[in-house]
Design an enzyme around this catalytic site. Structure first.
Site, PDB file in Angstrom:
ATOM      1  N   GLY A   9       0.925  -1.260  -0.273  1.00 47.33           N
ATOM      2  CA  GLY A   9       0.034   0.049   0.002  1.00 47.33           C
ATOM      3  C   GLY A   9       0.887   1.242   0.070  1.00 47.33           C
ATOM      4  O   GLY A   9       0.348   2.142   0.537  1.00 47.33           O
ATOM      5  N   ARG A  60     -15.298 -14.729 -11.020  1.00 42.20           N
ATOM      6  CA  ARG A  60     -14.989 -13.384 -10.730  1.00 42.20           C
ATOM      7  C   ARG A  60     -16.372 -12.363 -10.922  1.00 42.20           C
ATOM      8  O   ARG A  60     -16.277 -11.440 -10.214  1.00 42.20           O
ATOM      9  CB  ARG A  60     -13.994 -12.713 -11.977  1.00 42.20           C
ATOM     10  N   MET A 113      -4.151  -6.939  -7.381  1.00 44.68           N
ATOM     11  CA  MET A 113      -3.540  -7.815  -8.291  1.00 44.68           C
ATOM     12  C   MET A 113      -4.641  -8.745  -8.884  1.00 44.68           C
ATOM     13  O   MET A 113      -4.615  -9.957  -8.929  1.00 44.68           O
ATOM     14  CB  MET A 113      -2.381  -8.461  -7.513  1.00 44.68           C
ATOM     15  N   ARG A 114      -5.798  -8.268  -9.165  1.00 40.36           N
ATOM     16  CA  ARG A 114      -7.172  -8.879  -9.755  1.00 40.36           C
ATOM     17  C   ARG A 114      -7.553  -8.259 -11.025  1.00 40.36           C
ATOM     18  O   ARG A 114      -7.633  -6.974 -10.875  1.00 40.36           O
ATOM     19  CB  ARG A 114      -8.391  -8.993  -8.650  1.00 40.36           C
ATOM     20  N   ILE A 115      -7.819  -8.668 -12.149  1.00 38.65           N
ATOM     21  CA  ILE A 115      -8.316  -8.049 -13.314  1.00 38.65           C
ATOM     22  C   ILE A 115      -9.718  -7.775 -13.314  1.00 38.65           C
ATOM     23  O   ILE A 115     -10.708  -8.794 -12.718  1.00 38.65           O
ATOM     24  CB  ILE A 115      -8.103  -9.005 -14.509  1.00 38.65           C
ATOM     25  N   HIS A 133       1.026   1.375 -13.435  1.00 41.62           N
ATOM     26  CA  HIS A 133       1.634   0.299 -13.708  1.00 41.62           C
ATOM     27  C   HIS A 133       3.108   0.603 -13.725  1.00 41.62           C
ATOM     28  O   HIS A 133       3.422   1.696 -14.176  1.00 41.62           O
ATOM     29  CB  HIS A 133       1.332  -0.037 -15.230  1.00 41.62           C
ATOM     30  N   VAL A 170      -6.027  -5.874 -20.824  1.00 41.59           N
ATOM     31  CA  VAL A 170      -4.906  -5.828 -19.682  1.00 41.59           C
ATOM     32  C   VAL A 170      -3.868  -4.879 -19.895  1.00 41.59           C
ATOM     33  O   VAL A 170      -3.205  -4.760 -20.683  1.00 41.59           O
ATOM     34  CB  VAL A 170      -4.568  -7.296 -19.243  1.00 41.59           C
ATOM     35  N   ASP A 171      -3.758  -3.702 -19.073  1.00 37.51           N
ATOM     36  CA  ASP A 171      -2.888  -2.600 -19.290  1.00 37.51           C
ATOM     37  C   ASP A 171      -3.125  -2.084 -20.508  1.00 37.51           C
ATOM     38  O   ASP A 171      -1.792  -1.510 -21.058  1.00 37.51           O
ATOM     39  CB  ASP A 171      -1.333  -3.320 -18.914  1.00 37.51           C
TER      40      ASP A 171
END
Ligand code: GRF
Length: 229
Positions: free
Chosen positions: A18, A71, A96-98, A115, A150-151
C-alpha cells in the site's frame, strides 16, 4: 477545468503493502488533491494497505476473491460496496485482480490503475525485470484508465526514469516507485479538476493545466551527452 464544491470521493483497491495508497492518503491530507478516500478494499486479509488505511481512519473492508466461486460474483460484491459508499473514482493501487466488464460498466471512465512500466511497452507482470533485461535505457511508470484489456486503457500520465548500468532489479524498482508516488496523486487531481477528456485511445489534458509549455523543449538522453572536461 472546474472548481469542485465537494471533494472527489475515492474508493481505493489494493492487494499489497500500500505505498501508493499512502501517497494518496498523504496528498488528501495535505490538500494537494481535492479528494477524500471514503473506502479502502483489499482482496488479501494480510495486506499492509489495510493497516495504512486504519491508521488514517479510513473505512476498510476485505473482500477475498477466494471466497467467491467466480469473478463476476467477486466483482459484484466490490461494486455493491463502492456504490454504497457513493464512490466517484475507483483507484487501483497494486490491486492484483483483473476487473471484469460489469465493473467497468458500473464505473465508466472512472477506474484508474498504476503500472510500473512505460505502457504500451511491458504489459503484465514483472515488468521492471523485463525492462531491465531488455537493455532499454529508460523505464518508468504509467497511470491509465481501465478498459476491457490488460494494461491497455488510455494513458493519463507517465514518468520516465533512467536504467543505469549498475542497476539491480531492486534499485530500479525503488527508483520507479518514487515516481509512482508522485504521478498517482497528480492523475487524481487532474480528474478532480475536470482536466481529463478521453477521445478514443487518447486522454486529452486541458491546455490550461500548467507546465505544458516547458515540456515541449525537454528531452532525456541515456547515456547523457558527455560533460566537457
Ligand atoms: C506498484 O509497483 C504498482 O505499480 C504495481 O504494484 C505495486 C504496488 O505497490 N501495480 P504498493 O502496494 O502500492 O506499495
Amino acid at each position: 477545468m472546474k472548481k469542485r464544491t465537494t471533494k472527489l470521493r475515492l474508493g481505493v483497491l489494493a492487494s499489497g503493502g500500500g505505498t501508493n495508497l499512502q501517497s494518496i492518503i498523504d496528498a488528501c491530507a495535505n490538500n494537494s488533491i481535492d479528494a477524500q478516500i471514503v473506502r479502502v478494499i483489499c482482496n488479501n486479509p494480510g495486506a499492509g494497505a489495510l493497516q495504512r488505511a486504519e491508521r488514517a481512519g479510513i473505512p476498510i473492508c476485505c473482500i477475498d476473491h477466494r471466497d467467491y466461486t467466480d469473478r463476476g460474483k467477486f466483482d459484484a460484491a466490490i461494486i455493491a460496496q463502492l456504490q454504497q459508499d457513493a464512490v466517484e473514482l475507483v483507484v487501483l493501487a497494486g490491486f492484483m485482480r483483473i476487473v471484469g466488464t460489469d465493473f467497468i460498466q458500473a464505473f465508466p471512465q472512472r477506474i484508474m490503475n498504476i503500472h510500473p512500466a512505460l505502457l504500451p511497452a511491458f504489459t503484465g507482470l514483472q515488468v521492471q525485470k523485463k525492462a531491465l533485461e531488455s537493455g532499454a535505457r529508460f523505464s518508468g511508470c504509467t497511470v491509465h484508465f481501465i478498459d476491457d484489456g490488460v494494461d491497455t486503457g488510455p494513458i493519463i500520465i507517465q514518468a520516465v526514469v533512467p536504467i543505469l548500468a549498475d542497476d539491480t532489479l531492486e534499485s530500479l524498482c525503488a527508483r520507479i516507485l518514487v515516481q509512482e508516488h508522485r504521478i498517482y496523486p497528480l492523475a487524481i487531481q487532474l480528474f478532480a479538476a475536470g482536466a481529463l477528456k478521453i477521445e478514443g485511445q487518447r486522454v486529452i489534458i486541458d491546455p490550461s493545466w500548467a507546465g505544458t509549455e516547458q515540456l515541449k523543449e525537454s528531452a532525456l538522453l541515456n547515456p547523457p551527452v558527455p560533460q566537457q572536461a
